[in-house]
Scaffold this motif. Structure first.
Motif, PDB file in Angstrom:
ATOM      1  N   LEU A  69     -72.247  45.090 116.516  1.00  0.00           N
ATOM      2  CA  LEU A  69     -71.755  46.257 117.273  1.00  0.00           C
ATOM      3  C   LEU A  69     -71.735  47.544 116.457  1.00  0.00           C
ATOM      4  CD1 LEU A  69     -70.655  43.715 118.926  1.00  0.00           C
ATOM      5  CD2 LEU A  69     -68.998  45.344 119.849  1.00  0.00           C
ATOM      6  N   TYR A  70     -71.734  47.419 115.128  1.00  0.00           N
ATOM      7  CA  TYR A  70     -71.580  48.597 114.256  1.00  0.00           C
ATOM      8  C   TYR A  70     -72.906  49.239 113.869  1.00  0.00           C
ATOM      9  CZ  TYR A  70     -72.202  44.415 111.339  1.00  0.00           C
ATOM     10  OH  TYR A  70     -72.644  43.219 110.828  1.00  0.00           O
ATOM     11  N   CYS A  71     -74.033  48.586 114.126  1.00  0.00           N
ATOM     12  CA  CYS A  71     -75.278  48.967 113.437  1.00  0.00           C
ATOM     13  C   CYS A  71     -76.266  49.680 114.355  1.00  0.00           C
ATOM     14  CB  CYS A  71     -75.913  47.690 112.867  1.00  0.00           C
ATOM     15  SG  CYS A  71     -77.498  47.979 112.070  1.00  0.00           S
ATOM     16  N   GLN A 108     -85.501  44.948 102.489  1.00  0.00           N
ATOM     17  CA  GLN A 108     -84.461  44.842 103.519  1.00  0.00           C
ATOM     18  C   GLN A 108     -85.027  45.165 104.895  1.00  0.00           C
ATOM     19  OE1 GLN A 108     -80.883  47.519 104.375  1.00  0.00           O
ATOM     20  NE2 GLN A 108     -79.998  46.015 102.973  1.00  0.00           N
ATOM     21  N   SER A 109     -84.476  44.522 105.919  1.00  0.00           N
ATOM     22  CA  SER A 109     -84.938  44.781 107.290  1.00  0.00           C
ATOM     23  C   SER A 109     -83.905  44.289 108.279  1.00  0.00           C
ATOM     24  CB  SER A 109     -86.251  44.034 107.549  1.00  0.00           C
ATOM     25  OG  SER A 109     -86.013  42.648 107.562  1.00  0.00           O
ATOM     26  N   GLY A 110     -84.118  44.639 109.545  1.00  0.00           N
ATOM     27  CA  GLY A 110     -83.417  43.957 110.612  1.00  0.00           C
ATOM     28  C   GLY A 110     -83.938  42.528 110.676  1.00  0.00           C
ATOM     29  N   LEU A 161     -76.534  39.207 101.469  1.00  0.00           N
ATOM     30  CA  LEU A 161     -76.100  38.933 102.846  1.00  0.00           C
ATOM     31  C   LEU A 161     -74.590  39.135 102.877  1.00  0.00           C
ATOM     32  CD1 LEU A 161     -76.990  37.767 105.693  1.00  0.00           C
ATOM     33  CD2 LEU A 161     -76.188  35.563 104.839  1.00  0.00           C
ATOM     34  N   ARG A 162     -74.168  40.257 103.423  1.00  0.00           N
ATOM     35  CA  ARG A 162     -72.724  40.497 103.477  1.00  0.00           C
ATOM     36  C   ARG A 162     -72.075  39.559 104.485  1.00  0.00           C
ATOM     37  NH1 ARG A 162     -72.124  47.077 103.713  1.00  0.00           N
ATOM     38  NH2 ARG A 162     -72.976  47.545 101.669  1.00  0.00           N
ATOM     39  N   GLN A 163     -70.910  39.033 104.140  1.00  0.00           N
ATOM     40  CA  GLN A 163     -70.186  38.243 105.144  1.00  0.00           C
ATOM     41  C   GLN A 163     -69.599  39.165 106.206  1.00  0.00           C
ATOM     42  OE1 GLN A 163     -68.945  38.951 102.147  1.00  0.00           O
ATOM     43  NE2 GLN A 163     -66.726  38.793 102.028  1.00  0.00           N
ATOM     44  N   GLU A 164     -69.471  40.449 105.910  1.00  0.00           N
ATOM     45  CA  GLU A 164     -68.911  41.497 106.780  1.00  0.00           C
ATOM     46  C   GLU A 164     -67.405  41.349 106.964  1.00  0.00           C
ATOM     47  OE1 GLU A 164     -71.076  43.709 107.026  1.00  0.00           O
ATOM     48  OE2 GLU A 164     -73.036  42.772 107.306  1.00  0.00           O
ATOM     49  N   THR A 165     -66.935  40.183 107.294  1.00  0.00           N
ATOM     50  CA  THR A 165     -65.498  39.851 107.285  1.00  0.00           C
ATOM     51  C   THR A 165     -65.407  38.350 107.415  1.00  0.00           C
ATOM     52  OG1 THR A 165     -63.377  39.993 108.451  1.00  0.00           O
ATOM     53  CG2 THR A 165     -65.347  40.254 109.802  1.00  0.00           C
ATOM     54  N   GLY A 232     -69.374  49.260 101.084  1.00  0.00           N
ATOM     55  CA  GLY A 232     -69.520  50.680 101.376  1.00  0.00           C
ATOM     56  C   GLY A 232     -68.688  50.969 102.596  1.00  0.00           C
ATOM     57  N   PRO A 233     -68.392  52.231 102.854  1.00  0.00           N
ATOM     58  CA  PRO A 233     -67.578  52.547 104.027  1.00  0.00           C
ATOM     59  C   PRO A 233     -68.341  52.265 105.319  1.00  0.00           C
ATOM     60  CG  PRO A 233     -68.474  54.553 103.051  1.00  0.00           C
ATOM     61  CD  PRO A 233     -68.830  53.432 102.118  1.00  0.00           C
ATOM     62  N   PHE A 234     -67.638  51.801 106.342  1.00  0.00           N
ATOM     63  CA  PHE A 234     -68.214  51.803 107.694  1.00  0.00           C
ATOM     64  C   PHE A 234     -68.408  53.261 108.103  1.00  0.00           C
ATOM     65  CE2 PHE A 234     -67.028  52.871 112.065  1.00  0.00           C
ATOM     66  CZ  PHE A 234     -68.126  52.337 112.722  1.00  0.00           C
ATOM     67  N   ILE A 235     -69.570  53.560 108.688  1.00  0.00           N
ATOM     68  CA  ILE A 235     -69.821  54.903 109.222  1.00  0.00           C
ATOM     69  C   ILE A 235     -70.329  54.725 110.651  1.00  0.00           C
ATOM     70  CG2 ILE A 235     -71.096  57.064 108.922  1.00  0.00           C
ATOM     71  CD1 ILE A 235     -71.442  56.335 105.948  1.00  0.00           C
ATOM     72  N   HIS A 236     -69.757  55.458 111.604  1.00  0.00           N
ATOM     73  CA  HIS A 236     -70.129  55.253 113.010  1.00  0.00           C
ATOM     74  C   HIS A 236     -71.586  55.687 113.250  1.00  0.00           C
ATOM     75  CE1 HIS A 236     -69.261  59.537 112.939  1.00  0.00           C
ATOM     76  NE2 HIS A 236     -70.048  59.622 113.992  1.00  0.00           N
ATOM     77  N   LEU A 308     -81.989  53.887 110.566  1.00  0.00           N
ATOM     78  CA  LEU A 308     -80.697  54.580 110.657  1.00  0.00           C
ATOM     79  C   LEU A 308     -79.589  53.625 111.104  1.00  0.00           C
ATOM     80  CD1 LEU A 308     -81.890  57.996 112.106  1.00  0.00           C
ATOM     81  CD2 LEU A 308     -81.358  57.387 109.730  1.00  0.00           C
ATOM     82  N   LEU A 309     -78.864  53.127 110.127  1.00  0.00           N
ATOM     83  CA  LEU A 309     -77.760  52.207 110.411  1.00  0.00           C
ATOM     84  C   LEU A 309     -76.556  52.964 110.930  1.00  0.00           C
ATOM     85  CD1 LEU A 309     -77.838  50.313 106.992  1.00  0.00           C
ATOM     86  CD2 LEU A 309     -79.293  49.980 108.990  1.00  0.00           C
ATOM     87  N   TYR A 310     -76.417  54.214 110.458  1.00  0.00           N
ATOM     88  CA  TYR A 310     -75.230  55.021 110.793  1.00  0.00           C
ATOM     89  C   TYR A 310     -75.650  56.479 110.752  1.00  0.00           C
ATOM     90  CZ  TYR A 310     -75.380  54.642 105.700  1.00  0.00           C
ATOM     91  OH  TYR A 310     -75.815  54.614 104.400  1.00  0.00           O
TER      92      TYR A 310
END
Ligand code: SAM
Ligand code: SF4
Ligand code: FES
Length: 357
Positions: A69-71, A108-110, A161-165, A232-236, A308-310
């Motif tokens: 949802l963030y990307c 890196q890629s989707g 590979l980030r676990q993200e949370t 890194g910070p989440f950026i909308h 563009l991720l953010y």
């Protein structure tokens, strides 16, 4: 116990009880922050000196089958401009990168299924054959253990590979139902078992994140023992469901970098592009808070404005050489030194008794 005591204890023991980590995550004053950054610099210099490792980032496809949802690359974003580089184009990026002094290439890629396992292996081995003194890092998402093994056998030695949370409820708020934290954790342990240098991580200030979530992530990482931790910070991004969510802050990101440096003295910690996006000197401040890696963009100029991720992502219009030179100036200004090196993880020093055996 005061925060000053907590910082000293963390520096000495690399761990704290839950309540003390939470206190550092939520209640540091300016004075506390200065102190924790000074300790983080000291620890980083003890393990890695004043060296900063460069990773040349090749963002090779903006297609993604996932819908995080963030990307900005999520599949539901109909406004995203999509591109994919051919295998030859990807391998070709490494040539000028090598000349610029990069000895690690991060691909890196989707999650783009149009590259087969064999395609990725050919790209990895193509780079390793042309540049045997370089490392290849992959950051291409969740795959089967067999795929990870095949990439490793082809010469990929590192995987991000980030676990993200790690919290399943929080994970469910950031991802569509078909993605699960269980599979992500499975991937991370498979990667570690296979022998990769593994990088995990989180976005600081991601929507719905609580300090308790961050603490759980620290505990998870203590168990995984990653070689790299990318935060890194989440950026909308304006075309995602999180367009109105507040961005993560510079201060929270720097605080967590310092906490991680003290908890994981040997970890490779990047000062990320997202950190440089929320503040013009974010990456320099990241280095001064314990980070020791930067990842300048090596993607061809024609496509980098499309990954563009953010919103507001920096380094999208510059040539690789300009970005590299800019980065060198920034690192020097921060008081550090770029090295031409693969920049491998420096593990725990071998016990002298063991070394003699
Ligand atoms: N698709 C692969 C994956 O998800 O692991 C690699 C590419 S993905 C774009 C790399 C990282 O970008 C993710 O792990 C995520 O933490 C970060 N990212 C995505 N959207 C972001 C955002 N809006 N703000 C900050 N970081 C973001
Ligand atoms: Fe795809 Fe990675 Fe973005 Fe998720 S974070 S949508 S997997 S590129
Ligand atoms: Fe990329 Fe400055 S670091 S242009």
């Amino acid at each position: 116990m005061t925060n000053k005591d907590r910082i000293i204890q963390l520096s000495e023991t690399q761990d704290l009880p839950d309540g003390d980590y939470l206190a550092l995550l939520t209640s540091m004053t300016k004075e506390d922050r200065d102190l924790i950054f000074a300790h983080a610099r000291q620890v980083r210099e003890k393990v890695y000196g004043r060296e900063v490792y460069l990773r040349g980032l090749i963002e090779f496809s903006s297609y993604c089958r996932n819908d995080c949802l963030y990307c900005g690359l999520r599949r539901s974003n109909g406004h995203a401009e999509r591109y994919r580089l051919t295998g030859d184009e990807i391998v070709a990026c490494a040539g000028p990168g090598y000349e610029l002094g990069f000895r690690t290439f991060v691909l890196q890629s989707g999650e783009d299924l149009s590259y087969s396992t064999g395609d990725i292996c050919d790209i990895v081995s193509g780079i390793r054959t042309r540049h045997p003194d370089c490392a290849v890092t992959l950051s291409i998402g969740e795959k089967s253990r067999e795929d990870y093994q095949a990439y490793f056998d082809a010469g990929a030695e590192r995987y991000l590979l980030r676990q993200e949370t790690i919290d399943p409820v929080h994970y469910g708020k950031l991802h569509p139902p078909e993605l699960s934290i269980e599979n992500r954790v499975r991937c991370l342990y498979d990667l570690r078992d296979i022998g990769y240098q593994v990088g995990c991580g989180i976005m600081v200030g991601s929507p719905f994140q609580t300090p308790e979530n961050v603490l759980e992530d620290i505990r998870f990482m203590q168990d995984l023992s990653p070689h790299m931790i990318g935060i890194g910070p989440f950026i909308h991004h304006k075309d995602t469901p999180f367009r109105d969510k507040p961005d993560g802050t510079l201060q929270d990101t720097l605080n967590l970098l310092a906490i991680l440096r003290l908890t994981f003295p040997h970890a490779l910690l990047p000062a990320t592009t997202a950190l440089g996006t929320i503040h013009p000197f974010g990456r320099e401040m990241g280095l001064q808070a314990g980070a020791n890696v930067v990842m300048p963009n090596l993607s061809p100029k024609g496509v980098r404005g499309k990954y563009l991720l953010y919103d507001g992502k920096i380094c999208t219009g510059d040539e690789a050489a300009e970005c590299r030179a800019c980065m060198e100036r920034r690192i020097a200004r921060a008081g550090y030194e770029v090295v031409v090196s693969r920049g491998d993880w420096r593990g725990e020093p071998v016990d002298s008794a063991q070394a003699e055996c």
